[in-house]
Write a protein that holds these residues in place. Sequence first.
Motif, PDB file in Angstrom:
ATOM      1  N   MET A  11       0.841  -1.167   0.000  1.00 55.28           N
ATOM      2  CA  MET A  11       0.000   0.000   0.000  1.00 55.28           C
ATOM      3  C   MET A  11       0.889   1.234   0.000  1.00 55.28           C
ATOM      4  N   TRP A  61       1.196   4.124  10.778  1.00 55.10           N
ATOM      5  CA  TRP A  61      -0.105   3.483  10.548  1.00 55.10           C
ATOM      6  C   TRP A  61      -0.367   3.307   9.053  1.00 55.10           C
ATOM      7  N   TYR A 116       1.381   4.664   0.228  1.00 50.24           N
ATOM      8  CA  TYR A 116       0.836   5.972   0.565  1.00 50.24           C
ATOM      9  C   TYR A 116       1.944   7.018   0.518  1.00 50.24           C
ATOM     10  N   HIS A 163      -9.492   8.952  11.354  1.00 53.85           N
ATOM     11  CA  HIS A 163      -8.747   8.356  12.466  1.00 53.85           C
ATOM     12  C   HIS A 163      -7.893   9.443  13.105  1.00 53.85           C
ATOM     13  N   GLN A 196     -15.242  -0.636   0.877  1.00 54.68           N
ATOM     14  CA  GLN A 196     -14.564   0.070  -0.212  1.00 54.68           C
ATOM     15  C   GLN A 196     -13.444   0.985   0.280  1.00 54.68           C
ATOM     16  N   ARG A 197     -13.280   1.100   1.587  1.00 55.67           N
ATOM     17  CA  ARG A 197     -12.238   1.967   2.140  1.00 55.67           C
ATOM     18  C   ARG A 197     -10.876   1.302   1.972  1.00 55.67           C
ATOM     19  N   PRO A 198      -9.875   2.098   1.586  1.00 59.59           N
ATOM     20  CA  PRO A 198      -8.531   1.512   1.468  1.00 59.59           C
ATOM     21  C   PRO A 198      -7.981   1.187   2.857  1.00 59.59           C
ATOM     22  N   GLN A 199      -7.217   0.120   2.938  1.00 60.15           N
ATOM     23  CA  GLN A 199      -6.589  -0.244   4.200  1.00 60.15           C
ATOM     24  C   GLN A 199      -5.553   0.804   4.543  1.00 60.15           C
ATOM     25  N   PRO A 200      -5.377   1.154   5.755  1.00 62.83           N
ATOM     26  CA  PRO A 200      -5.915   0.575   6.982  1.00 62.83           C
ATOM     27  C   PRO A 200      -7.161   1.290   7.509  1.00 62.83           C
ATOM     28  N   PHE A 201      -7.843   2.080   6.680  1.00 66.25           N
ATOM     29  CA  PHE A 201      -9.018   2.835   7.129  1.00 66.25           C
ATOM     30  C   PHE A 201     -10.187   1.902   7.435  1.00 66.25           C
ATOM     31  N   THR A 202     -10.630   1.937   8.673  1.00 66.06           N
ATOM     32  CA  THR A 202     -11.854   1.230   9.059  1.00 66.06           C
ATOM     33  C   THR A 202     -12.981   2.233   9.278  1.00 66.06           C
TER      34      THR A 202
END
Length: 81
Positions: A1, A71, A3, A60, A50-56
């Motif tokens: 991922m 993170w 970012y 945040h 549909q949220r990209p990891q690590p977004f829950t």
Amino acid sequence: MPYTLYRLAAGSYDLLLDGTVMGGVVRDVPPDGDVRRWRAELLDDLPPLQRPQPFTEIEHRFDSLEEVVSWLGDAAITNNS
């Protein structure tokens, strides 16, 4: 991922995923100037799957920029120059 945080101004970053802006990271400065925290947030209110990891969640909160970077999988930081 992969970012990347692209610095816009002090305490403000665009959050890019694979080169596409998908959110932001900003430093919150409370009116009394007491505790400064950071928040990472998505631009779109995506459904959980549909949220990209690590977004829950859509947003945040963190105590430091270093926590946000970690993170996000040790996201690269690029300065606006």
